[in-house]
Design a protein around this motif. Structure first.
Motif, mmCIF file in Angstrom:
data_model
loop_
_atom_site.group_PDB
_atom_site.id
_atom_site.type_symbol
_atom_site.label_atom_id
_atom_site.label_comp_id
_atom_site.label_asym_id
_atom_site.label_seq_id
_atom_site.Cartn_x
_atom_site.Cartn_y
_atom_site.Cartn_z
ATOM 1 N N GLY A 1 -2.751 15.585 4.790
ATOM 2 C CA GLY A 1 -2.634 16.542 3.682
ATOM 3 C C GLY A 1 -3.340 15.986 2.458
ATOM 4 N N ILE A 2 -2.599 15.899 1.345
ATOM 5 C CA ILE A 2 -3.236 15.401 0.127
ATOM 6 C C ILE A 2 -3.206 13.876 0.045
ATOM 7 C CG2 ILE A 2 -2.770 17.492 -1.220
ATOM 8 C CD1 ILE A 2 -0.477 15.861 -2.568
ATOM 9 N N MET A 3 -2.600 13.231 1.032
ATOM 10 C CA MET A 3 -2.562 11.760 0.975
ATOM 11 C C MET A 3 -3.909 11.153 1.334
ATOM 12 S SD MET A 3 -0.241 9.173 3.194
ATOM 13 C CE MET A 3 -1.195 7.876 3.963
ATOM 14 N N LEU A 4 -4.223 10.078 0.638
ATOM 15 C CA LEU A 4 -5.521 9.418 0.864
ATOM 16 C C LEU A 4 -5.512 8.621 2.167
ATOM 17 C CD1 LEU A 4 -5.671 6.306 -1.521
ATOM 18 C CD2 LEU A 4 -3.583 7.308 -0.613
ATOM 19 N N PRO B 1 5.342 12.498 -2.345
ATOM 20 C CA PRO B 1 5.112 11.780 -1.091
ATOM 21 C C PRO B 1 6.245 12.091 -0.117
ATOM 22 C CG PRO B 1 5.024 10.299 -2.994
ATOM 23 C CD PRO B 1 5.623 11.578 -3.454
ATOM 24 N N ARG B 2 5.924 12.176 1.169
ATOM 25 C CA ARG B 2 6.944 12.552 2.147
ATOM 26 C C ARG B 2 7.973 11.450 2.349
ATOM 27 N NH1 ARG B 2 5.275 17.036 5.164
ATOM 28 N NH2 ARG B 2 4.164 18.282 3.652
ATOM 29 N N GLY C 1 11.120 19.183 7.101
ATOM 30 C CA GLY C 1 9.735 19.247 6.633
ATOM 31 C C GLY C 1 8.986 17.938 6.768
ATOM 32 N N THR C 2 9.608 16.927 7.364
ATOM 33 C CA THR C 2 8.881 15.675 7.531
ATOM 34 C C THR C 2 8.465 15.523 8.979
ATOM 35 O OG1 THR C 2 10.740 14.294 8.150
ATOM 36 C CG2 THR C 2 10.382 14.640 5.797
ATOM 37 N N VAL D 1 4.404 2.378 -3.571
ATOM 38 C CA VAL D 1 4.167 3.107 -4.827
ATOM 39 C C VAL D 1 4.422 4.597 -4.644
ATOM 40 C CG1 VAL D 1 2.652 1.663 -6.216
ATOM 41 C CG2 VAL D 1 1.705 2.966 -4.300
ATOM 42 N N ILE E 1 2.026 -1.586 10.132
ATOM 43 C CA ILE E 1 2.791 -0.692 9.255
ATOM 44 C C ILE E 1 3.560 0.333 10.085
ATOM 45 C CG2 ILE E 1 2.576 1.126 7.504
ATOM 46 C CD1 ILE E 1 0.286 -0.469 6.274
ATOM 47 N N LEU F 1 7.457 0.898 9.847
ATOM 48 C CA LEU F 1 8.015 2.221 9.551
ATOM 49 C C LEU F 1 9.077 2.607 10.564
ATOM 50 C CD1 LEU F 1 5.420 4.986 8.633
ATOM 51 C CD2 LEU F 1 7.397 4.169 7.360
ATOM 52 N N HIS G 1 0.786 -1.240 0.000
ATOM 53 C CA HIS G 1 0.000 0.000 0.000
ATOM 54 C C HIS G 1 0.815 1.286 0.000
ATOM 55 C CE1 HIS G 1 -3.881 -1.989 0.537
ATOM 56 N NE2 HIS G 1 -3.238 -2.837 1.312
ATOM 57 N N LEU H 1 9.609 9.160 4.761
ATOM 58 C CA LEU H 1 9.097 8.620 6.028
ATOM 59 C C LEU H 1 10.200 8.043 6.896
ATOM 60 C CD1 LEU H 1 5.968 6.660 4.754
ATOM 61 C CD2 LEU H 1 6.034 8.965 5.688
ATOM 62 N N LEU I 1 -6.427 5.177 4.254
ATOM 63 C CA LEU I 1 -6.459 3.782 3.795
ATOM 64 C C LEU I 1 -7.188 2.863 4.761
ATOM 65 C CD1 LEU I 1 -2.779 3.776 2.571
ATOM 66 C CD2 LEU I 1 -4.718 3.294 1.116
#
Ligand code: HEC
Length: 218
Positions: free
Chosen positions: A179-182, A146-147, A156-157, A127, A196, A200, A124, A149, A184
């Motif tokens: 932000g603009i990330m969807l 995408p940031r 800025g992260t 990509v 996850i 991470l 997920h 991670l 899930l």
């Protein structure tokens, strides 16, 4: 003339049968060539059903029915005393609104959770965020950013030391987006989302170790 009278009769009969009775009512059962699903053996909601003693068609779920989507695992569904997961596990927030600092222990932190996290991250997140979380997934070539991670040295992260995110915040970003990330949460169960988060964190340790030792940034 031999053909005229039969043809005339056929034409009159078909015109009368097609158009003649339009608008007239009949109590007879209609002829249904294709009954479709006009009549079904069912009770509509909020209607009567004399089969039950209270006369209502609507029934309550059988007592002890387990609702779907409330985080109880299969073992719990059939248990006499199911364990319901806490608000913290579901939302990443404590009841007073504070973020959960660490992955709740009731999620069960072990190697299998780590493996689950890697599997789901690869499916997920790569990509966009890249295989090692450096923000360079294929999508980054299409001008979406995408940031990063995993590398705390990037400004800025969410990892920046000024205000590093807690595990609950990362969980929340996966659930509802950032932000603009969807978001899930429709694709990942809470356990998978926490997995996850765990994966991470391990990527971050890996990257910071690698960079501290002069290793190549992934
Ligand atoms: C469709 C691409 C896409 C996918 C898939 C995706 N992300 Fe993101 N993510 C982004 C973008 C773009 C941002 C930056 C959003 C912004 O700041 O507006 C972001 C931001 C984040 C942030 C916040 C980082 C910060 O510093 O603010 C986290 C955490 C994050 N993503 C984690 C994940 C995880 C974990 C997954 C997989 C479960 C995932 N993302 C899947 C595109 C994606």
């Amino acid at each position: 003339m031999r053909y005229f009278i039969p043809t005339f009769i056929i034409v009159v009969v078909s015109i009368v049968s097609i158009l003649g009775f339009r608008g007239s009512f009949s109590k007879n059962t209609p002829i249904e060539v294709f009954p479709d699903m006009d009549r079904q053996a069912k009770f509509k909601s909020q209607t009567k059903n004399t089969f039950f003693s209270d006369g209502k068609a609507d029934r309550l779920p059988v007592s002890g029915t387990a609702i779907r989507g409330n985080l109880i695992s299969q073992d719990n569904v059939f248990s006499h005393s199911p364990i319901f997961n806490s608000n913290a596990v579901k939302t990443g927030k404590l009841l007073n609104g504070d973020w959960v600092k660490k992955i709740p222990s009731s999620v069960g932190i072990d190697m299998s959770l780590m493996r689950l996290g890697k599997e789901k991250y690869d499916i997920h997140c790569t990509v966009c965020h890249g295989k090692y979380g450096n923000g360079k997934g294929v999508i980054s070539y299409f001008k979406l950013a995408p940031r990063n991670l995993s590398d705390a040295s990037q400004s800025g992260t969410y990892l920046e030391s000024a205000a590093p995110w807690s595990d609950g915040q990362i969980y929340n970003a996966i659930s509802i987006g950032s932000g603009i990330m969807l978001g899930l949460k429709d694709k990942l169960s809470p356990k998978e989302r926490w997995a996850i988060v765990l994966y991470l964190r391990s990527l971050q340790n890996y990257v910071s170790d690698a960079t501290n030792h002069g290793g190549k940034k992934s």
